[in-house]
Scaffold this motif. Structure first.
Motif, PDB file in Angstrom:
ATOM      1  N   ALA A 108       0.991  -1.135  -0.205  1.00 33.44           N
ATOM      2  CA  ALA A 108       0.294  -0.045  -0.234  1.00 33.44           C
ATOM      3  C   ALA A 108       0.586   2.014   0.163  1.00 33.44           C
ATOM      4  CB  ALA A 108      -1.434   0.168   1.075  1.00 33.44           C
ATOM      5  N   THR A 109       2.181   1.320   1.125  1.00 40.02           N
ATOM      6  CA  THR A 109       2.978   2.419   0.791  1.00 40.02           C
ATOM      7  C   THR A 109       3.479   2.491  -0.772  1.00 40.02           C
ATOM      8  OG1 THR A 109       3.282   1.480   3.292  1.00 40.02           O
ATOM      9  CG2 THR A 109       4.734   3.394   1.985  1.00 40.02           C
ATOM     10  N   LYS A 113      -1.605   1.932  -9.575  1.00 44.94           N
ATOM     11  CA  LYS A 113      -1.543   2.059  -8.044  1.00 44.94           C
ATOM     12  C   LYS A 113      -3.256   2.153  -7.158  1.00 44.94           C
ATOM     13  CE  LYS A 113      -1.822   7.073  -6.065  1.00 44.94           C
ATOM     14  NZ  LYS A 113      -1.724   7.956  -5.720  1.00 44.94           N
ATOM     15  N   CYS A 162      -7.419   4.209   2.218  1.00 43.14           N
ATOM     16  CA  CYS A 162      -6.740   3.640   1.965  1.00 43.14           C
ATOM     17  C   CYS A 162      -5.849   3.038   1.986  1.00 43.14           C
ATOM     18  CB  CYS A 162      -7.134   2.299   0.605  1.00 43.14           C
ATOM     19  SG  CYS A 162      -6.242   0.693   0.884  1.00 43.14           S
ATOM     20  N   ILE A 163      -4.661   3.966   1.023  1.00 44.73           N
ATOM     21  CA  ILE A 163      -2.795   4.372   1.239  1.00 44.73           C
ATOM     22  C   ILE A 163      -2.924   4.939   2.594  1.00 44.73           C
ATOM     23  CG2 ILE A 163      -1.260   4.822  -0.214  1.00 44.73           C
ATOM     24  CD1 ILE A 163      -3.082   4.308  -3.024  1.00 44.73           C
ATOM     25  N   ARG A 164      -3.590   5.965   2.887  1.00 48.85           N
ATOM     26  CA  ARG A 164      -2.994   6.939   3.832  1.00 48.85           C
ATOM     27  C   ARG A 164      -2.726   5.919   4.868  1.00 48.85           C
ATOM     28  NH1 ARG A 164       0.008  10.474   1.746  1.00 48.85           N
ATOM     29  NH2 ARG A 164      -1.074  10.211  -0.398  1.00 48.85           N
ATOM     30  N   LEU A 194      -9.915   5.190  -2.278  1.00 47.63           N
ATOM     31  CA  LEU A 194      -8.029   4.473  -2.611  1.00 47.63           C
ATOM     32  C   LEU A 194      -7.618   5.138  -1.670  1.00 47.63           C
ATOM     33  CD1 LEU A 194      -7.155   2.279  -4.431  1.00 47.63           C
ATOM     34  CD2 LEU A 194      -6.964   4.447  -6.113  1.00 47.63           C
ATOM     35  N   ALA A 231      -2.636   2.961   5.596  1.00 44.53           N
ATOM     36  CA  ALA A 231      -2.086   1.596   5.811  1.00 44.53           C
ATOM     37  C   ALA A 231      -1.194   2.096   5.851  1.00 44.53           C
ATOM     38  CB  ALA A 231      -1.929   0.805   4.180  1.00 44.53           C
ATOM     39  N   THR A 232       0.043   3.393   4.469  1.00 49.21           N
ATOM     40  CA  THR A 232       1.218   4.173   5.140  1.00 49.21           C
ATOM     41  C   THR A 232       0.766   4.212   6.689  1.00 49.21           C
ATOM     42  OG1 THR A 232       1.248   4.364   3.444  1.00 49.21           O
ATOM     43  CG2 THR A 232       2.445   5.644   4.026  1.00 49.21           C
ATOM     44  N   SER A 257       2.357   1.303  -3.579  1.00 44.48           N
ATOM     45  CA  SER A 257       1.373   2.465  -4.118  1.00 44.48           C
ATOM     46  C   SER A 257       1.212   3.483  -4.792  1.00 44.48           C
ATOM     47  CB  SER A 257      -0.507   1.785  -4.337  1.00 44.48           C
ATOM     48  OG  SER A 257      -0.554   2.429  -3.154  1.00 44.48           O
ATOM     49  N   ASP A 258       1.599   4.329  -3.703  1.00 45.38           N
ATOM     50  CA  ASP A 258       1.065   5.757  -3.750  1.00 45.38           C
ATOM     51  C   ASP A 258       3.063   6.318  -4.172  1.00 45.38           C
ATOM     52  OD1 ASP A 258      -0.104   8.150  -2.563  1.00 45.38           O
ATOM     53  OD2 ASP A 258       1.810   8.126  -0.650  1.00 45.38           O
TER      54      ASP A 258
END
Lengths: 225, 225
Positions: free
Chosen positions: A37-38, A49, B33-35, B30, B37-38, A40-41
């Motif tokens: 996930a990190t 993404k 989700c990414i934030r 989306l 997880a990060t 994908s940013d």
């Protein structure tokens, strides 16, 4: 549904090994989810993404299956995962990707080595545990996706091939070195191999299989091992 | 299953507004989700890390529901999300959390403002679209979790309260400012409000409701709005 007697879960050494195996695999999935996930940013397109975030979500569901199996054994997942936090941190600290492509290769190559190892170990465990492990070991197409994306990226940057091949070799070295230090610290895990009838020759052959499969993955990426 | 005639999806302006609404909400999920997880990678305990990764996975499933709804309308999700990539990037660039607690507050406060706005908009859309939106707007307990974690963190660091209250105010300001620039650029979206019978007074009242609810969230966190 437990078949403790038949599968040896009443043997403390076997039980400890299974808990270690599920714990390291669960923490591996959780970490893989967060890394994916990190990373994908930094993906260069919305399509990539979204796909990477999807693989992260799949890894979380696989983590949950392992947590459920630990729960069925009466084991708290955090307790089972805790011993593996430090070795995973050490591995990640020593292999920080410098680019998005390096991150993807790390996901493919690192997960690949780890999952090959877990597959080898799965032949030593009871059916229910193996079923949970098999579920977690399905990569849901992430490997094929990474191979295609990395091959595309290399095609437009030919000078990258040598650098990324070196990167793959470093990942293998660090993975084996952290794996070995886990094996030394976790007697139950290595006991599972030995108790399962694996002698030193068999363990040597296993390592040969692991590095062979690593070379195959590197070749699929268009890189040299 | 489409009820185009009854729900106005054959009206190009309405259809464009719905596509915008689903697109911005999908990209928001989306991104969330990414934030999440990060940010989970910085969590101080394995328990909190696993829970945050779980919320990230939930956000991905909500994203999928919105993508499915866009698909049912014959719209490609990436095309629908693309117009919102830049405003979201601008918001995130201007609100980079300096700590894990700031990240959690941003998730709670930022998502809260956005979701309140989407809830307001949901009253102007057809039933199927509203059902997909409602599914995506359920926070699956993430809010309660964040409130309890942040209150704990503040309790052990009293000097943080003032700083984090300022942070919440900045998040509100940036969210409203980016929201306004989206409204200016996306005629269809603002048309949905106006066409739905909202006059300037009604829109003013909506903004009052949004800021009121923001204040309530800040109070729940133990911070001043």
């Amino acid at each position: 549904m437990e078949t403790n007697g038949a599968t040896g879960l009443d043997d403390p050494a076997y039980r400890a090994a299974v808990v270690d195996l599920l714990g390291v695999l669960a923490y591996g999935e959780l970490t893989a989810c967060i890394r994916m996930a990190t990373d994908s940013d930094l993906a260069p397109s919305l399509r990539i993404k979204a796909q990477m975030a999807g693989f992260a979500a799949t890894e979380y569901r696989q983590y949950e299956v392992l947590v459920d199996r630990l729960g069925a054994l009466g084991v708290d997942a955090e307790t089972a995962m805790q011993p593996f936090v430090a070795p995973f941190s050490a591995f990640h600290d020593r292999t920080r990707p410098k680019s998005w492509v390096e991150g993807l290769i790390k996901a493919y190559v690192g997960d690949g080595i780890a999952k090959d190892f877990y597959r080898e170990m799965a032949s030593f465990v009871d059916d229910e545990t193996r079923a949970a492990m098999d579920h977690a070991l399905d990569d849901a197409g992430a490997g094929d996706f990474i191979v295609s994306v990395v091959r595309d990226a290399i095609q437009t940057d030919r000078t990258a091939t040598g650098r990324l091949s070196l990167w793959g070799r470093r990942l293998l070295g660090e993975a084996l070195s952290q794996g070995q230090s886990v094996a030394v610290e976790r007697d139950a895990l290595s006991g599972l191999l030995i108790g399962g009838g694996a002698d030193l020759t068999a363990i040597g052959q296993m390592f040969t299989r692991l590095t062979d499969r690593h070379s195959q993955r590197m070749a699929r990426l268009g890189l040299s091992a």
